[in-house]
Design an enzyme around this catalytic site. Sequence first.
Site, PDB file in Angstrom:
ATOM      1  N   PRO A 137      -7.144  -9.829  14.180  1.00  0.00           N
ATOM      2  CA  PRO A 137      -8.581  -9.829  13.901  1.00  0.00           C
ATOM      3  C   PRO A 137      -8.907 -10.859  12.831  1.00  0.00           C
ATOM      4  O   PRO A 137      -8.323 -10.860  11.757  1.00  0.00           O
ATOM      5  CB  PRO A 137      -8.841  -8.411  13.377  1.00  0.00           C
ATOM      6  CG  PRO A 137      -7.567  -7.653  13.588  1.00  0.00           C
ATOM      7  CD  PRO A 137      -6.479  -8.648  13.673  1.00  0.00           C
ATOM      8  N   GLU A 138      -9.827 -11.729  13.162  1.00  0.00           N
ATOM      9  CA  GLU A 138     -10.359 -12.639  12.142  1.00  0.00           C
ATOM     10  C   GLU A 138     -11.728 -12.113  11.760  1.00  0.00           C
ATOM     11  O   GLU A 138     -12.164 -11.083  12.276  1.00  0.00           O
ATOM     12  CB  GLU A 138     -10.428 -14.067  12.699  1.00  0.00           C
ATOM     13  CG  GLU A 138      -9.046 -14.584  13.093  1.00  0.00           C
ATOM     14  CD  GLU A 138      -8.783 -15.998  12.634  1.00  0.00           C
ATOM     15  OE1 GLU A 138      -9.360 -16.437  11.623  1.00  0.00           O
ATOM     16  OE2 GLU A 138      -8.000 -16.687  13.293  1.00  0.00           O
TER      17      GLU A 138
ATOM     18  N   ARG B 211       1.856  -3.512  14.142  1.00  0.00           N
ATOM     19  CA  ARG B 211       2.705  -4.177  13.141  1.00  0.00           C
ATOM     20  C   ARG B 211       2.551  -3.620  11.733  1.00  0.00           C
ATOM     21  O   ARG B 211       3.264  -4.009  10.830  1.00  0.00           O
ATOM     22  CB  ARG B 211       2.423  -5.683  13.147  1.00  0.00           C
ATOM     23  CG  ARG B 211       2.900  -6.289  14.443  1.00  0.00           C
ATOM     24  CD  ARG B 211       2.623  -7.765  14.540  1.00  0.00           C
ATOM     25  NE  ARG B 211       2.502  -8.108  15.945  1.00  0.00           N
ATOM     26  CZ  ARG B 211       2.309  -9.329  16.408  1.00  0.00           C
ATOM     27  NH1 ARG B 211       2.178 -10.335  15.562  1.00  0.00           N
ATOM     28  NH2 ARG B 211       2.217  -9.545  17.674  1.00  0.00           N
TER      29      ARG B 211
END
Length: 271
Positions: free
Chosen positions: A2-3, A110
Site C-alpha cells: 500500500p502506498e 509479512r
Amino acid sequence: MPELPEVETTRRGIAPYLLNRKIMKVVVREPRLRWEVPASLATELAGQTVSAIERRGKYLLLRTRKGTALIHLGMSGSLRLAVVGEPLKKHDHVDLVLASGRCLRFHDPRRFGCILWIEGDPYEHPLLAELGPEPLSHDFSAEYLLGKSEGRTTPIKTFIMDSHVVVGVGNIYANEALFAAGIDPMRKAGTMMIERCESLVREIKTVLDRAIKVGGTTLRDFVGGDGKPGYFSQTLQVYGREGQPCNNCMTPLKDSRLGGRATVYCPRCQN
DNA sequence: AGTGCGGCCTGTCCGC
DNA sequence: TGCGGACAGGCCGCAC
C-alpha cells in the site's frame, strides 16, 4: 504494497462503517507485527467510539475520546470490513468488532505493519512528530523542496522517499514521478534547481492524485471483497519495465538499485 | 547531522 | 515436479 493512495482509499472506504460507531471488542490473534500489538489496544479501545479517521502519510489514525489506534499497513497489509463469523483467512491478525455485526479485519502476511495504542496527542508520538509535509498539501512546494535539499548529496530518489522530507512517496511512485519530471534518479538532491523542483513536485502530486481517483472506483471492495484497491490499474511508465522501450523515445529503460530499492529510468529522457 | 545499510517477514518466481 | 535461494519493499535503528 500500500502506498499513500491505497491508504487514503482505505480510509475513505472504512470511514462510513466506523465513524461514530462503537468498538465492542478487539481480538488479537497474532500480536507479533513490526512492533508487538500492545495489550492496551484491546483493553482501552474496547468500548470506545470512533470520533475521527485520519491519515498522516501512510499511517491511519482511529481516534477516540480515550486515545488513538495508530495503524500502518507496511508492505502487505490491508483492512477490510468482514462479517463477524466470516471464515478467517491466513494472516488475519486483528479484528476490531463493531456493534453492526461487522468487524474491521487487519490482514498482513509479512507483518511489516503495526497497530499501536496512543494516549494523548497522537501527532506528538515519535512516529508522527518528525514527519515531512503531506505531498498533496500546499506545504509541499518547489520552494520547500529546494530549501530542504540544499547541500544534500543523497540521490534525489532516495531523498523524496525519505518520510522526513515528504511523506507517502513510495518506490513505485518515486520512479514514476521522476520519469514524468525528466529527472535522473541518481542526481544529487542538492543540485536541484528551482525549475526541477517545480516539475518534480508537480509530478509527485499528479501521480498520487491520479492513483487516489482510480482507488475511489474500487471503494466497494472494502466490504466483501479483498480490500485491496490497486495502482496496478494505472499505466506504469517505468516501474517494472526495465529493458523495455521508453514510451517517450524508445530507448531501452535501465535499472539499478538505490538504497536497496529497484530503480528504473530512461537514460535519455532523465537527466 | 547526513548517509547507507541491516533487519524484519512471507509469497512468488527462477534455476537446477 | 520439487526444492532452495533470491527477491520484493516501508521504515526504524544502528554504525560510520
